[in-house]
Each structure stands twice: as C-alpha cells, then as structure tokens.
Design an enzyme around this catalytic site. Structure first.
Site, short mmCIF file in Angstrom:
data_model
loop_
_atom_site.label_atom_id
_atom_site.label_comp_id
_atom_site.label_asym_id
_atom_site.label_seq_id
_atom_site.Cartn_x
_atom_site.Cartn_y
_atom_site.Cartn_z
N TYR A 125 55.67 20.03 36.62
CA TYR A 125 54.36 19.94 37.27
C TYR A 125 53.59 21.25 37.10
CZ TYR A 125 50.89 18.60 40.79
OH TYR A 125 49.72 18.28 41.43
N PHE A 145 24.94 14.96 24.11
CA PHE A 145 25.75 13.74 23.97
C PHE A 145 25.56 12.86 25.21
CE2 PHE A 145 29.93 11.55 24.24
CZ PHE A 145 29.81 10.80 23.10
N ASP A 146 25.80 11.55 25.08
CA ASP A 146 25.47 10.64 26.19
C ASP A 146 26.21 10.95 27.49
OD1 ASP A 146 27.81 9.70 25.03
OD2 ASP A 146 27.32 7.60 25.23
C1 LIG Z 1 33.14 12.56 22.62
C2 LIG Z 1 32.22 13.58 23.06
C3 LIG Z 1 32.13 13.96 24.41
C4 LIG Z 1 32.91 13.27 25.51
O1 LIG Z 1 34.27 13.30 25.30
P1 LIG Z 1 35.26 12.11 25.76
O2 LIG Z 1 36.58 12.63 25.34
O3 LIG Z 1 34.84 10.88 25.07
O4 LIG Z 1 35.15 12.00 27.23
C5 LIG Z 1 31.25 14.96 24.73
N1 LIG Z 1 30.48 15.55 23.80
C6 LIG Z 1 30.55 15.22 22.50
C7 LIG Z 1 29.68 15.91 21.51
C8 LIG Z 1 31.41 14.22 22.09
O5 LIG Z 1 31.43 13.87 20.80
#
Ligand SMILES: *Cc1c(COP(=O)(O)O)cnc(C)c1O
Length: 458
Positions: free
Chosen positions: A72, A124-125
């Site tokens: 842990y 990014f989204d």
């Molecule tokens: C994929 C991605 C994220 C988010 O990562 P996850 O592992 O999907 O949660 C953030 N920023 C960029 C530029 C990414 O390509």
C-alpha cells in the site's frame, strides 16, 4: 540500393479480429443510436477510435508486470516510476493517478477556482471539461494557421504569443492560475509545438507571473517532430529534447495511456514541493495514497518501462511513419486530410469532404458513421458534438474544424490494416455526393456529451 524503412519490433502474440457484412453493421450502428462509442468492440474490424490505452505492451513491460510490488505504501514500483519520471522529464516530485483526466482533476483542484482564465493551445476535451466544471474559462490561443487544414506549417500546435499576452494584459495574474501547453496538440490534429514556442511562452508567462503546465500525453511524439523539423535539434537525442521541453514548465499532467504505452495510468509531475504538497491532499481524496494513486504496483512498473520505450527514436520513427503511410494513401487519392499529418492520427476534414451538409446536421459525425458502414472502421468525431454547448448560452458551439480522427494505436496494427482503412474511406469519398443528410440529437448529457449522445437520421 538504400535499405528501406522497417518496423523496430517483431510480433510475439496476436489477437484475432473479425470482418463483418454491411447489413450487420447497419443494424449494429442503428442499435448504437449512431454513436460509435456505443458499439461493441467485436462489431469493429479496425478500431481507430483512440490511441489511448489501446497500444501493445512489449515483452519487457509484461516482464515488469510480474515484478510489481503491491504494498500500500512505499512500494518499490512507486520508486521505479518516480525514478523513471525524474530521469526522463526532470520533474523531481510526482503523484500517480489512474489516468490523465484524474491528473487534471487533482491538479486543478489545487490550482483553478471559479472565475479563473486558463489560456492554452486548443485544450483537450477533458481538460476543458475540468476547467469549465470549476466555472473557469479555457481561452484558446492556438495560432490561426492551425485552422487551415491545407496549410503546410511545421508546428501547428504553437501558441500565438500575441493572443496569450492579450489574456495576460486583460486579467490580473491572480485570475490566471496557469497556461496549459498541450504537446502534441490533440484537438488541433496531433500537431506539435516547437521548442522555440515553448521557450517563448515560458518566458512571457514568467514575466507575468503565470505558471506553465504541460498537458503531456504525447510529449515523446512532440519531441520527435522537434528533432525532425527544428533545425537546431537535429543532432539531439529524443531524451535530451524531452528534458529541455519540460525544463520550461512548472508541472505536467500525463495520460500514460498514450506515450507511456500502458493500458491504464497517469501522473502529475511537479517542479516545486509546495504545489506537490497541496495537490497530495486531493490525490488522497480522489485517487488513493500518494505512493499508488489509483494504480496497482504492476501497472506502475509497466509504465516506468514504457516511458523509456516510448522515448526511443526507432520506436517513434516506426509509429509516426505508419501514421504518415495512412495519411499519404488518403492524400494521394484526393481525400481532404489535415496536412502535415499529426503524430498519432490522421484527421479527415469533414467540411471539405461533405461540403453540401449543413453544420446543424453534424458533418463529422455523419462521415464517421459512413466510414463504419463502409468497412467496419471506427474513427471518432472531433467536431460540433464534441465541442459541446456553450456553458452560458447553452447554444451549440460550432468549431472552426469538423474532423473525423483516425487514431492509430501504438504497435498494434500493420500497414495492411492501414491500406484497408484507406480503401474504405476512399470508397466513401467516391460516393460522397450520395450522402445527402446527417443527424439530429435525441439525447445528450450536460457535459462531455459525445460519449453518450444518442442520434437519429434526418
Ligand atoms: C488523453 C488525453 C487526456 C486525458 O487523459 P485520459 O487518460 O484519457 O483521462 C488529456 N489531455 C490530452 C492531450 C490527452 O490526449
């Protein structure tokens, strides 16, 4: 004769994939409410939905899995990951998280508050989601050249310094917790940011007292482009370039499912102990204790090994050449694709592919569905559906670009698969005038709607 290029690995284990018939795909996509995220993987022949967590681990990474320490607290796997991160990025402090958006959640909990402005290059989204969730605003400062898919520019991920400085002049420093440099810039097409731009953004931000944070999912691919395209770096190794890039920042968030070539994992890197301490509280609340943060020991081991493999020149050359191979097949056939090709994906310009479709009918989504119907190939819409509604007016946001992204998983498909994908898309291109209508939304979530949206044919 000059010896041709070839892959820097051979295959030791395979996974079968199955083709299907068009009438089956018509049924499946209807049942999926025309949302490609709702398809089952066995309904897909070549899956280019994402390059996130879909890559093939190496024999050395699988060996590391067996050496995982599942203690842990204070596991050897934690120290293996810590040493790899410090060695490759130069960040001495780090927190493991279960994936990239979790890293954003933890870091932004410590840094972003209501009313803040967060400038960057086409966030990014999930990054934008985490900013807007906190009632802060993401300000896109990407250079205008990024939005012309035909323009040949070596670093379309660059930040426009004038746009950035305008944000710095307009708002007080306490309202700007950070600038986010996304390397490579996923949303604008997997396009790289130059070392010069990173350096200049860092200098400007320091003058205004703003911290620099890298959204670094594809940092190694960015370093490869710097080596190939930025003259001063031609003789530097990928690892030297990576160290220099990160030297200009205060922190980094990482989705290890990309350039660390693991199926799950992430982390935050910090320069200073103070911010690390502040974020640690949120890591313990949301992710887990600071020496595992949502990851198992074996996964931390594989990640540490993946960071080394992902920053080898031969590996990067193999990967980015495969993406370029698909891009060239499409471009040569006249299909409108973003140029230059990005590092992890080919972006098809849906507005130029289907110019007769109105934007209210979700042009890129319509093209993504047609490609699936044609060959069982799954890409993803990066367009109006993903752009979501304006958080204030609740109106659809129509982005400059409507794209279908074909993201290539790392070390997973062969170039024959790429040729198959190209042929499928070229067939759609040849019958594009027969695609007369798109879709309307019948169900959507209030944020990040593209994952669960339900659609109906017009
Ligand atoms: C994929 C991605 C994220 C988010 O990562 P996850 O592992 O999907 O949660 C953030 N920023 C960029 C530029 C990414 O390509």
């Amino acid at each position: 004769m000059e010896l041709p290029f070839a892959e820097s690995y051979k295959i030791k284990m395979v996974e079968p994939v199955q083709r299907s018939h068009r009438h089956e795909r018509e049924q499946w996509i209807k049942e999926a409410h025309y949302n490609l995220f709702n398809l089952r993987s066995n309904q897909v022949f070549v899956d280019l939905l994402t390059d996130s967590g879909t890559g093939a681990m190496s024999d050395r990474q699988w060996s590391e899995m067996m050496l995982g320490d599942e203690s842990y607290a204070g596991a050897s796997s934690y120290f293996k990951m810590k040493n790899a991160i410090a060695d490759i990025t130069g960040f001495e402090f780090f927190l493991p998280t279960h994936q990239g958006r979790a890293a954003e959640n933890v870091l932004f909990s410590a840094m972003v508050k209501e009313g803040d402005m967060v400038p960057g290059n086409s966030h990014f989204d999930t990054t934008k989601g985490h900013i807007e969730f906190r009632k802060a605003t993401a300000v896109d400062c990407t250079i205008d050249e990024a939005f012309d898919t035909t323009l040949d520019h070596p670093f379309k991920g660059n930040i426009d310094l004038e746009k950035l400085e305008n944000v710095y002049k307009k708002y007080p420093a306490e309202k700007i917790p950070m600038v986010i440099i996304t390397i490579t810039c996923n949303t604008s097409g997997g396009q790289p940011v130059s070392m010069q731009n990173i350096r200049e953004v860092s200098e400007l931000s320091r003058r205004y007292g703003v911290k620099v944070v890298f959204d670094s999912a594809r940092f190694a691919e960015n370093a490869y482009f710097i080596k190939i395209r930025e003259v001063a770096y031609a003789d530097k190794s990928i690892r030297e370039i990576v160290r220099e890039m990160f030297s200009y920042g205060d922190a980094m968030t990482m989705s290890s499912k990309k350039d660390a070539i693991v199926n799950m994992g992430g982390f935050i890197g910090f320069r200073e102990e103070e911010l690390f301490q502040k974020a640690s509280v949120f890591n313990i609340m949301f992710e887990g204790f600071i020496t595992y943060g949502g990851m198992s020991g074996r996964d931390m081991n594989a990640l540490a090994q993946g960071l080394y493999e992902g920053t080898e020149f031969d590996y990067l050359e193999t990967r980015i050449s495969q993406v370029g191979y698909l891009g060239k097949l499409l471009k040569d056939a006249g299909v409108p694709v973003q140029f230059p090709f990005g590092g992890h994906a080919i972006f098809v310009d849906a507005k130029r592919f289907l110019p007769h479709l109105p934007k209210e009918q979700y042009i890129a989504q319509s093209l993504a569905v047609e490609l699936y119907l044609e060959g069982g190939v799954r890409g993803v819409e990066i367009g109006t559906i993903m752009a979501d509604r304006d958080p204030v007016t609740r109106e659809n946001r129509y982005p400059n670009l409507e794209m279908v992204r074909l993201a290539i998983p790392r070390r997973t498909y062969t170039n024959n698969h790429m040729a198959y994908v190209a042929a499928s898309l070229i067939n759609v291109w040849e019958r594009r005038s027969e695609i007369k209508t798109g879709f309307r939304i019948v169900k959507e979530a209030p944020i990040l709607r593209h994952f669960t949206v339900g659609l109906e044919k017009i």
